[in-house]
Design an enzyme around this catalytic site. Structure first.
Site, PDB file in Angstrom:
ATOM      1  N   THR A  13       9.534  10.245   0.645  1.00 47.51           N
ATOM      2  CA  THR A  13       8.160   9.830   1.183  1.00 47.51           C
ATOM      3  C   THR A  13       8.269   8.182   1.573  1.00 47.51           C
ATOM      4  O   THR A  13       8.689   6.935   2.637  1.00 47.51           O
ATOM      5  CB  THR A  13       6.514   9.804   1.225  1.00 47.51           C
ATOM      6  OG1 THR A  13       6.515   9.459   0.315  1.00 47.51           O
ATOM      7  CG2 THR A  13       6.544  10.957   1.594  1.00 47.51           C
ATOM      8  N   LYS A  14       8.525   7.155   0.630  1.00 52.90           N
ATOM      9  CA  LYS A  14       9.067   6.222   0.578  1.00 52.90           C
ATOM     10  C   LYS A  14      10.280   5.791   0.863  1.00 52.90           C
ATOM     11  O   LYS A  14      10.755   4.571   1.406  1.00 52.90           O
ATOM     12  CB  LYS A  14       9.398   5.506  -0.757  1.00 52.90           C
ATOM     13  CG  LYS A  14       7.638   5.441  -1.570  1.00 52.90           C
ATOM     14  CD  LYS A  14       7.121   4.752  -0.950  1.00 52.90           C
ATOM     15  CE  LYS A  14       7.018   2.996  -1.454  1.00 52.90           C
ATOM     16  NZ  LYS A  14       6.763   1.991  -0.291  1.00 52.90           N
ATOM     17  N   ASN A  43      12.224   6.281 -22.479  1.00 58.81           N
ATOM     18  CA  ASN A  43      10.627   6.522 -22.363  1.00 58.81           C
ATOM     19  C   ASN A  43       9.926   7.005 -24.438  1.00 58.81           C
ATOM     20  O   ASN A  43       8.992   6.545 -24.609  1.00 58.81           O
ATOM     21  CB  ASN A  43       9.633   7.713 -22.433  1.00 58.81           C
ATOM     22  CG  ASN A  43       9.503   7.950 -20.402  1.00 58.81           C
ATOM     23  OD1 ASN A  43       9.737   6.846 -20.174  1.00 58.81           O
ATOM     24  ND2 ASN A  43      10.121   9.627 -20.047  1.00 58.81           N
ATOM     25  N   PHE A  72       2.710   5.498 -17.624  1.00 54.94           N
ATOM     26  CA  PHE A  72       3.255   5.564 -18.570  1.00 54.94           C
ATOM     27  C   PHE A  72       2.412   5.210 -19.591  1.00 54.94           C
ATOM     28  O   PHE A  72       1.913   5.413 -20.689  1.00 54.94           O
ATOM     29  CB  PHE A  72       4.859   5.824 -18.138  1.00 54.94           C
ATOM     30  CG  PHE A  72       5.682   6.261 -20.071  1.00 54.94           C
ATOM     31  CD1 PHE A  72       5.402   7.366 -19.720  1.00 54.94           C
ATOM     32  CD2 PHE A  72       5.964   5.547 -20.767  1.00 54.94           C
ATOM     33  CE1 PHE A  72       6.164   7.788 -21.549  1.00 54.94           C
ATOM     34  CE2 PHE A  72       6.238   5.168 -21.372  1.00 54.94           C
ATOM     35  CZ  PHE A  72       6.673   6.682 -22.770  1.00 54.94           C
ATOM     36  N   ARG A 131      -1.423   4.783 -20.267  1.00 59.17           N
ATOM     37  CA  ARG A 131      -2.235   5.703 -20.385  1.00 59.17           C
ATOM     38  C   ARG A 131      -1.597   6.440 -21.696  1.00 59.17           C
ATOM     39  O   ARG A 131      -2.692   6.610 -22.813  1.00 59.17           O
ATOM     40  CB  ARG A 131      -0.722   7.221 -19.418  1.00 59.17           C
ATOM     41  CG  ARG A 131      -1.674   8.616 -20.392  1.00 59.17           C
ATOM     42  CD  ARG A 131      -0.854   9.779 -19.065  1.00 59.17           C
ATOM     43  NE  ARG A 131      -1.470  11.057 -20.398  1.00 59.17           N
ATOM     44  CZ  ARG A 131      -1.180  11.972 -19.913  1.00 59.17           C
ATOM     45  NH1 ARG A 131       0.325  12.322 -20.080  1.00 59.17           N
ATOM     46  NH2 ARG A 131      -1.942  13.502 -20.716  1.00 59.17           N
ATOM     47  N   ASN A 171       7.649  -1.179 -13.357  1.00 57.26           N
ATOM     48  CA  ASN A 171       6.391  -2.701 -13.641  1.00 57.26           C
ATOM     49  C   ASN A 171       5.662  -2.138 -14.705  1.00 57.26           C
ATOM     50  O   ASN A 171       5.660  -0.863 -14.706  1.00 57.26           O
ATOM     51  CB  ASN A 171       5.339  -3.146 -11.817  1.00 57.26           C
ATOM     52  CG  ASN A 171       6.261  -3.433 -11.349  1.00 57.26           C
ATOM     53  OD1 ASN A 171       6.647  -4.845 -10.958  1.00 57.26           O
ATOM     54  ND2 ASN A 171       7.827  -3.221 -10.704  1.00 57.26           N
ATOM     55  N   LYS A 200       1.068  11.367 -25.444  1.00 53.54           N
ATOM     56  CA  LYS A 200       1.800  12.478 -25.136  1.00 53.54           C
ATOM     57  C   LYS A 200       2.899  12.096 -24.666  1.00 53.54           C
ATOM     58  O   LYS A 200       3.470  11.117 -23.879  1.00 53.54           O
ATOM     59  CB  LYS A 200       1.010  12.877 -23.848  1.00 53.54           C
ATOM     60  CG  LYS A 200      -0.712  13.527 -24.154  1.00 53.54           C
ATOM     61  CD  LYS A 200      -0.441  14.393 -25.228  1.00 53.54           C
ATOM     62  CE  LYS A 200      -2.021  14.512 -25.233  1.00 53.54           C
ATOM     63  NZ  LYS A 200      -2.375  13.872 -25.759  1.00 53.54           N
ATOM     64  N   ALA A 255       0.683  -1.316   0.097  1.00 52.21           N
ATOM     65  CA  ALA A 255       0.472  -0.294  -0.066  1.00 52.21           C
ATOM     66  C   ALA A 255       1.130   0.956  -0.309  1.00 52.21           C
ATOM     67  O   ALA A 255       1.761   1.262   0.939  1.00 52.21           O
ATOM     68  CB  ALA A 255      -1.093  -0.383   1.431  1.00 52.21           C
ATOM     69  N   ALA A 256       1.006   2.190  -0.914  1.00 52.90           N
ATOM     70  CA  ALA A 256       1.649   3.537  -0.805  1.00 52.90           C
ATOM     71  C   ALA A 256       0.678   4.139  -1.712  1.00 52.90           C
ATOM     72  O   ALA A 256       0.357   3.398  -2.921  1.00 52.90           O
ATOM     73  CB  ALA A 256       2.514   3.080  -1.814  1.00 52.90           C
ATOM     74  N   TYR A 273       6.892  11.772  -3.499  1.00 56.96           N
ATOM     75  CA  TYR A 273       7.023  10.597  -3.340  1.00 56.96           C
ATOM     76  C   TYR A 273       8.042  10.375  -3.243  1.00 56.96           C
ATOM     77  O   TYR A 273       8.083   9.385  -1.977  1.00 56.96           O
ATOM     78  CB  TYR A 273       6.300   9.869  -5.177  1.00 56.96           C
ATOM     79  CG  TYR A 273       6.689   8.205  -4.721  1.00 56.96           C
ATOM     80  CD1 TYR A 273       6.133   7.621  -4.125  1.00 56.96           C
ATOM     81  CD2 TYR A 273       7.106   8.120  -6.328  1.00 56.96           C
ATOM     82  CE1 TYR A 273       6.298   5.888  -4.381  1.00 56.96           C
ATOM     83  CE2 TYR A 273       7.939   6.990  -5.995  1.00 56.96           C
ATOM     84  CZ  TYR A 273       6.672   5.798  -5.343  1.00 56.96           C
ATOM     85  OH  TYR A 273       7.314   4.454  -5.521  1.00 56.96           O
ATOM     86  N   THR A 317      10.761   1.478  -3.735  1.00 58.69           N
ATOM     87  CA  THR A 317      10.822   1.607  -5.104  1.00 58.69           C
ATOM     88  C   THR A 317      12.487   1.458  -5.347  1.00 58.69           C
ATOM     89  O   THR A 317      13.297   2.486  -4.076  1.00 58.69           O
ATOM     90  CB  THR A 317      10.166   3.155  -5.113  1.00 58.69           C
ATOM     91  OG1 THR A 317      10.297   3.230  -6.552  1.00 58.69           O
ATOM     92  CG2 THR A 317      10.185   3.531  -4.161  1.00 58.69           C
ATOM     93  N   ASP A 318      12.849   2.212  -6.636  1.00 57.03           N
ATOM     94  CA  ASP A 318      13.798   2.360  -6.742  1.00 57.03           C
ATOM     95  C   ASP A 318      14.636   3.472  -6.616  1.00 57.03           C
ATOM     96  O   ASP A 318      15.693   3.843  -6.687  1.00 57.03           O
ATOM     97  CB  ASP A 318      14.992   1.909  -8.811  1.00 57.03           C
ATOM     98  CG  ASP A 318      13.508   2.372  -9.371  1.00 57.03           C
ATOM     99  OD1 ASP A 318      12.756   3.045  -8.993  1.00 57.03           O
ATOM    100  OD2 ASP A 318      13.700   1.909 -10.512  1.00 57.03           O
ATOM    101  N   GLU A 319      13.225   4.745  -7.032  1.00 61.73           N
ATOM    102  CA  GLU A 319      13.403   6.144  -6.715  1.00 61.73           C
ATOM    103  C   GLU A 319      14.169   6.543  -5.373  1.00 61.73           C
ATOM    104  O   GLU A 319      14.379   7.735  -5.559  1.00 61.73           O
ATOM    105  CB  GLU A 319      11.990   6.588  -7.134  1.00 61.73           C
ATOM    106  CG  GLU A 319      11.226   6.492  -8.946  1.00 61.73           C
ATOM    107  CD  GLU A 319      10.711   7.101  -8.826  1.00 61.73           C
ATOM    108  OE1 GLU A 319      10.536   8.423  -8.676  1.00 61.73           O
ATOM    109  OE2 GLU A 319       9.119   6.182  -9.488  1.00 61.73           O
TER     110      GLU A 319
END
Length: 339
Positions: free
Chosen positions: A158-159, A254, A195, A198, A185, A210, A86-87, A155, A128-130
């Site tokens: 906080t992770k 991307n 991404f 969408r 993922n 986009k 959950a996040a 984000y 996450t890797d972020e």
């Protein structure tokens, strides 16, 4: 190597979300002796339809907030592990309003750690890797578990905070915890704000996709089924107190991912619109999964990105009633942001 942990009753937080629901499906399919209690607040990104088709005698949905201490106290007895997905997870949303990210990602993790401490539950934290920040496009190295944290968005910060809580609760209180940090993922059940879905649903709606900024930002893609297998391996065989990075050697820009989507959906390579970049947009993520592979023997099964992308596109084609109700609202929000 310690004896494997064999869970029989687990709580999966965020189990109606994208990655969490795929994990629940994996457990139901691959580990039929395990009962799963899904705890989900059912925010915009949580959909009970993600659990459709699962046996109700083995998968139970409890609608509630991971910050609700009383609810956690009632749920914990009879369970032996919590797998914490959950996040609040969408970068653009965190930039617009960080408040729910701090509450869910930081306070929520704290509440779960406390209930695990009181009831001696095994705890696996999905991150996450972020949290590691980003890498230069021409940098040869990849993220490793012992790299310093350099989060760059509300984000990811906080992770990172929640990861540090897990480490402290393991060291200070002996909570039986592990952490995994995974790359981007893709697969079924992912919200259309992200991404790949969408772009796919834009094409299905007859709308031009986009692309942020210059399109050169690189992400390390992994199929969500491979992520689920890795989380199970870490939960059952990982060393307590350790962090494992989950990645499948799937670095792609991307622009290249969008080009692959357009090609596979019969569109011209230039059938998209450039939009303004998000603030503080990280340039490159890259995971070194050596520790996971060498210690636990995990390997990705979905190594053909084109094949995985075909399967994902097919899922969205076949499940329009699942994503159509939220598509218009999502695009309206992006339009306000100039994206």
């Amino acid at each position: 190597m310690a004896e494997p942990f064999v869970p029989t009753n687990i709580i999966v937080t965020g189990g109606c979300g994208f990655i969490g629901s795929n994990f629940v499906h994996h457990v139901a399919r691959a580990h039929p002796d395990v009962h799963v209690t899904v705890l989900d607040k059912l925010t915009y990104a949580g959909n009970p339809a993600n659990l459709a088709g699962l046996p109700p005698e083995r998968v139970e949905l409890v609608v509630g907030d991971i910050c609700d201490e009383g609810l956690l106290e009632r749920l914990a007895p009879g369970h032996d592990a919590i797998v914490h997905f959950a996040a609040e997870s969408h970068n653009d949303n965190s930039i617009e309003d960080p408040d729910p990210f701090v509450r869910t990602n930081v306070e929520g993790t704290y509440r779960l750690l406390e209930v695990c401490r009181r009831y001696d539950l095994r705890f696996h934290h999905v991150s996450t890797d972020e949290v590691y920040g980003d890498l230069a496009l021409d940098e040869p190295r990849r993220f490793r578990p012992d790299d310093p944290y350099r989060p760059s968005s509300p984000y990811s910060s906080t992770k990172a905070s929640s990861d540090l809580l897990v480490r402290a609760w393991h060291r200070t209180y002996g909570v039986r915890a592990t952490i995994s940090n995974c790359s981007n993922n893709y697969g079924p059940y992912q919200h259309v704000e992200k991404f790949i879905p969408r772009q796919v649903t834009n094409v299905l709606c007859g709308v031009r996709p986009k692309l942020y900024g210059d399109g050169k930002n690189v992400r390390d893609w992994i199929h969500t089924e491979d992520h689920s297998r890795a989380v199970w391996d870490i939960l059952t065989r990982g060393r307590l107190g350790e962090t494992y990075l989950i990645g499948a050697d799937g670095e792609r820009s991307n622009r290249d991912v969008l080009a692959a989507i357009l090609e596979r959906m019969g569109q011209p390579a230039d059938a998209f619109d450039w939009v303004r970049d998000r603030p503080g947009h990280d340039r490159r993520y890259a995971i070194d999964p050596t520790k996971l592979r060498e210690e636990l023997g995990w390997r990705p099964l979905h190594t053909d990105f084109a094949e995985g992308l075909d399967q994902t596109i097919s899922w969205y084609r076949e499940n329009e009633p699942w994503w159509r109700p939220v598509k218009e609202k999502t695009e309206a929000r992006y339009a306000v942001q100039g994206q």
